[in-house]
Write an enzyme that holds these catalytic residues in place. Structure first.
Site, PDB file in Angstrom:
ATOM      1  N   SER A 121       0.826  -1.200   0.000  1.00 32.77           N
ATOM      2  CA  SER A 121       0.000   0.000   0.000  1.00 32.77           C
ATOM      3  C   SER A 121       0.865   1.256   0.000  1.00 32.77           C
ATOM      4  O   SER A 121       0.510   2.256  -0.622  1.00 32.77           O
ATOM      5  CB  SER A 121      -0.962   0.002   1.191  1.00 32.77           C
ATOM      6  OG  SER A 121      -0.261  -0.114   2.411  1.00 32.77           O
ATOM      7  N   GLU A 122       2.033   1.223   0.708  1.00 33.82           N
ATOM      8  CA  GLU A 122       2.969   2.344   0.652  1.00 33.82           C
ATOM      9  C   GLU A 122       4.406   1.871   0.711  1.00 33.82           C
ATOM     10  O   GLU A 122       4.720   0.865   1.373  1.00 33.82           O
ATOM     11  CB  GLU A 122       2.736   3.354   1.796  1.00 33.82           C
ATOM     12  CG  GLU A 122       1.611   4.327   1.550  1.00 33.82           C
ATOM     13  CD  GLU A 122       0.339   3.935   2.244  1.00 33.82           C
ATOM     14  OE1 GLU A 122      -0.676   4.632   2.065  1.00 33.82           O
ATOM     15  OE2 GLU A 122       0.339   2.912   2.965  1.00 33.82           O
ATOM     16  N   THR A 123       5.250   2.614   0.020  1.00 34.91           N
ATOM     17  CA  THR A 123       6.705   2.457   0.048  1.00 34.91           C
ATOM     18  C   THR A 123       7.280   3.831   0.345  1.00 34.91           C
ATOM     19  O   THR A 123       6.841   4.829  -0.231  1.00 34.91           O
ATOM     20  CB  THR A 123       7.231   1.949  -1.301  1.00 34.91           C
ATOM     21  OG1 THR A 123       6.678   0.657  -1.565  1.00 34.91           O
ATOM     22  CG2 THR A 123       8.749   1.859  -1.320  1.00 34.91           C
TER      23      THR A 123
END
Length: 271
Positions: free
Chosen positions: A43-45
């Site tokens: 979902s996030e990096t």
């Protein structure tokens, strides 16, 4: 470059929301950041960089598979954990993160918690948008108790339903979402958990986010001390077989959002 993958918002291994963290990323280009975020497919990096202001301990850039965000909650906590674990030493008692939303304070204690940033959009939701929301959630308008814009960067609109069971039973109509990012909350009648949350954001390349700090921050600013207590634990990710536990506290007008963080993958990455 050093790489960490940190599980956030669960005391149980691999039941929170993972964030990929790339350290010392000052020389990584925007195109490389976007490509790596698509490749991790989380979902996030995030990418840790030197701060551009002396007020901050580090700068953070946050990417979804679909693009960059000015702020997100579980990446904030997971990246702070990774920065500290790598030897980062904050100038003050709290950490100060620089990101697209400005400076975010992170408090250290038994767990990490961040001070919810100001909402960039708040207030009532138009009747037209409520109609679209009801269609997207595949419910009727009379099942919606209350709505409000609670956007602190990702674009959240908050939807309060009657109870947690209704939230858990939602089966959204993904084709009807358009660009909406809908955060749904329903209270529990009793027990250790105050509410169940779900975060629907197909426009970011992920239909449902497992456990969402930014949404919980917005919900706290909206409902803490009113529909929800001033200090509570919210559950998120149940439908996705996660066990997210988000601690929300209202102190002197400031919402704090915290939870467990643990490194599950550590190594290096070549971008």
């Amino acid at each position: 470059m050093r790489f960490s993958q940190v599980d956030v918002f669960s005391a149980q291994p691999m039941l929170g929301n993972p964030v990929a963290v790339v350290h010392d990323a000052d020389d990584v280009t925007d195109e490389e950041m976007a490509a790596f975020a698509r490749w991790t497919n989380l979902s996030e990096t995030t990418f840790l960089l030197r701060p551009s202001t002396p007020e901050a301990d580090y700068r953070l850039r946050i990417w979804t598979p679909g693009g960059e965000l000015p702020f997100a909650g579980h990446p904030t906590l997971g990246s702070a954990h990774a920065w500290l674990e790598a030897g980062g030493a904050p100038a003050g008692e709290d950490l100060v993160q620089e990101c697209g939303a400005g400076l975010v304070r992170i408090r250290r204690g038994a767990t990490l918690s961040f001070a919810a940033p100001p909402l960039t959009r708040s207030g009532p939701v138009s009747d037209e948008d409520v109609d679209v929301i009801a269609t997207a959630l595949a419910i009727t308008r009379d099942q919606i108790v209350e709505t409000a814009w609670i956007d602190n960067g990702p674009g959240w609109v908050g939807v309060l339903l009657r109870d947690a069971e209704t939230v858990l039973g939602l089966e959204p109509d993904w084709a009807s979402f358009g660009d909406l990012k809908i955060g749904v909350v329903g209270p529990y009648a009793d027990g250790p958990l105050a509410a169940e949350l779900r975060a629907f954001c197909p426009g970011y390349g992920m239909p449902e986010d497992p456990v969402t700090g930014s949404l919980n921050a917005g919900v706290g600013q909206w409902l803490a001390g009113r529909t929800l207590p001033t200090s509570y634990v919210a559950s998120q990710g149940t439908v996705l077989q996660r066990a997210g536990r988000v601690h929300v506290e209202l102190v002197d007008g400031q919402i704090w959002v915290g939870g467990e963080t643990r490194t599950t993958v550590a190594g290096s990455v070549d971008i």
